[in-house]
Design an enzyme around this catalytic site. Structure first.
Site, mmCIF file in Angstrom:
data_model
loop_
_atom_site.group_PDB
_atom_site.id
_atom_site.type_symbol
_atom_site.label_atom_id
_atom_site.label_comp_id
_atom_site.label_asym_id
_atom_site.label_seq_id
_atom_site.Cartn_x
_atom_site.Cartn_y
_atom_site.Cartn_z
ATOM 1 N N ASP A 245 -37.187 24.403 -15.201
ATOM 2 C CA ASP A 245 -36.201 24.045 -16.226
ATOM 3 C C ASP A 245 -36.338 24.912 -17.469
ATOM 4 O OD1 ASP A 245 -38.665 22.659 -16.711
ATOM 5 O OD2 ASP A 245 -37.645 21.263 -18.060
ATOM 6 N N GLU B 195 -40.154 19.951 -17.744
ATOM 7 C CA GLU B 195 -41.183 20.176 -18.759
ATOM 8 C C GLU B 195 -40.594 20.199 -20.153
ATOM 9 O OE1 GLU B 195 -43.903 22.320 -21.484
ATOM 10 O OE2 GLU B 195 -41.870 22.908 -20.868
#
Length: 423
Positions: free
Chosen positions: A91, A156
């Site tokens: 991500d 994250e």
């Protein structure tokens, strides 16, 4: 007897010979939007699984939340030796206002020696290096006396609840050491982080007509301002840094003076509680006395003080104000944490930075925090090392030097040999 340096050099040479493939891998990952929020990792995860599948590498899929996929792949012998984890996240933070970019944030273009795009530094370049190094060991059929696992997580950038902590909590991964390919300085991996304490302060007032203030009602915003003034005194607390981490603090100050010289003025942040008033929201109209004000605050905690102690300090300060309030913790929360520089996983990375670059390398403290804290909570020694152009992280025109991507991949593949073949 196996000559480790000879084997490492062979692998380093293979990375150099196949660097075009590595750069293409990174470029392809950047072209896949994986902004979080919303956090859909489907396309990026499938691309990675397909890439690994070319080399007969099996991939486990673990969906931790809707369209968030954790990928696990392993090589080596799990019945003997140590288990090393290489970890990265797919991500990226949102690209934001596209008109403020000088290039398409999802172009994955290479220009003038730079890899361009959202996630170039944080952390698709580092992730690509891990994937490439992992696959290279498989395709060259290196017989590892231990196990190497690749853990790729989808979450994250928003706190990471569905990434590393989810894998650890569900006992899907565990190892003797871990390397996260988060952005770092070229010669200074991160071996420690400050703690985090994010909380929302809501102050309550009594509404009334604005023309009667301050004689009528009770203004939640002005009470919140008083509270903020007290909370900001956290910076002034004199904290005794534990002796065992003082060497890490000192070498990190050296790093800020000699390497990231623009950070020299920030050395004291390593020993103090930072306080950032991030958002403030209150009131309904200018002529109405506000009955509520919400403030979100980000504090980073040095070694020597806990979240509980910080909470007590804040409560004691606010109780002197005679205000009506509530505090709600959220987001990033942890105490300061670190891995000893002499731990084998730290030495494997730092010594191979020097092996590859012929430059002095040493671990330093990070004034922010990361997924590393989760591994340490499960007694897994961990550090961070990855390619980056640090000023561009989370900003517009994110980029990273191509040579850094290649250099880090060389370090990754060499470090596996030192760590798993350790006598």
């Amino acid at each position: 007897m196996m000559n480790k340096n000879k084997l490492k050099q062979k692998l380093i040479d293979e990375v150099e010979e196949n660097k075009a493939e590595l750069i293409n891998l990174c470029s392809s990952l950047i072209k896949i939007p994986s902004e979080n929020p919303p956090g859909d990792s489907t396309e990026a995860s499938q691309f990675i699984a397909d890439y690994l599948g070319q080399f007969d590498l099996e991939v486990e899929w673990h969906e931790s939340s809707d369209k968030m996929f954790n990928l696990i792949s392993s090589i080596g012998n799990s019945d003997q030796g140590k288990h090393l984890i290489y970890c990265g996240h797919t991500d990226v933070v949102p690209a934001g206002n596209l008109t403020k970019w000088d290039f398409n944030p999802f172009s994955g273009e290479v220009k003038d020696g730079w890899m361009l795009g959202r996630g170039a530094s944080d952390m698709k370049a580092g992730l690509s290096g891990l994937i490439f190094a992992f696959a290279l060991l498989k395709r060259l059929q290196i017989d590892l006396p231990g196990k190497l696992s690749l853990a790729i997580v989808p979450d994250e950038e928003t706190g990471g609840d569905f990434g590393v902590p989810w894998l650890l909590k569900n006992r899907i991964i565990h190892g003797d050491g871990c390397l996260i390919a988060e952005p770092s300085s070229p010669y200074n991996p991160t071996i420690g982080q400050k703690g985090s304490y994010w909380f929302e302060l809501e102050v309550f007032g009594v509404p009334g007509h604005g023309s009667l203030s301050p004689l009528a009602g009770n203004n939640a915003i002005t009470d919140a301002v008083k509270a903020i003034e007290q909370i900001q005194q956290l910076w002034d607390i004199n904290i005794e840094i534990p002796k065992e981490v003082q060497p890490l603090i000192e070498v990190s100050k050296r790093y800020m003076r000699e390497v990231e010289k623009d950070r020299e003025k920030f050395q004291s942040v390593l020993e103090h509680i930072s306080v950032n008033i991030g958002t403030i929201e209150g009131g309904t109209k200018s002529n109405v006395i506000p009955e509520s004000c919400k403030v979100q605050i980000d504090c980073r905690l040095p070694f020597g003080i806990s979240e509980e102690e910080v909470s007590t300090f804040i409560k004691n300060k606010l109780e002197t104000l005679d205000i009506d309030y509530v505090i709600r913790p959220f987001g990033f929360r942890s105490d300061a944490n670190y891995t000893d520089a002499e731990n084998p996983v730290c030495k494997a990375i730092t010594e191979n930075i020097t092996f590859v670059t012929k430059h002095e390398a040493y671990g330093v403290m990070q004034w922010a925090s990361s997924d590393a804290k989760h591994f340490r909570e499960y007694d897994i020694p961990v550090l961070q090392y990855g390619p980056a152009f640090l000023p561009s992280i989370h900003g517009y025109n994110e980029k990273v030097e191509v040579e850094q991507i290649i250099r880090c991949a060389k370090v990754y593949v060499a470090a596996v040999i030192d760590y798993l073949y350790a006598e």
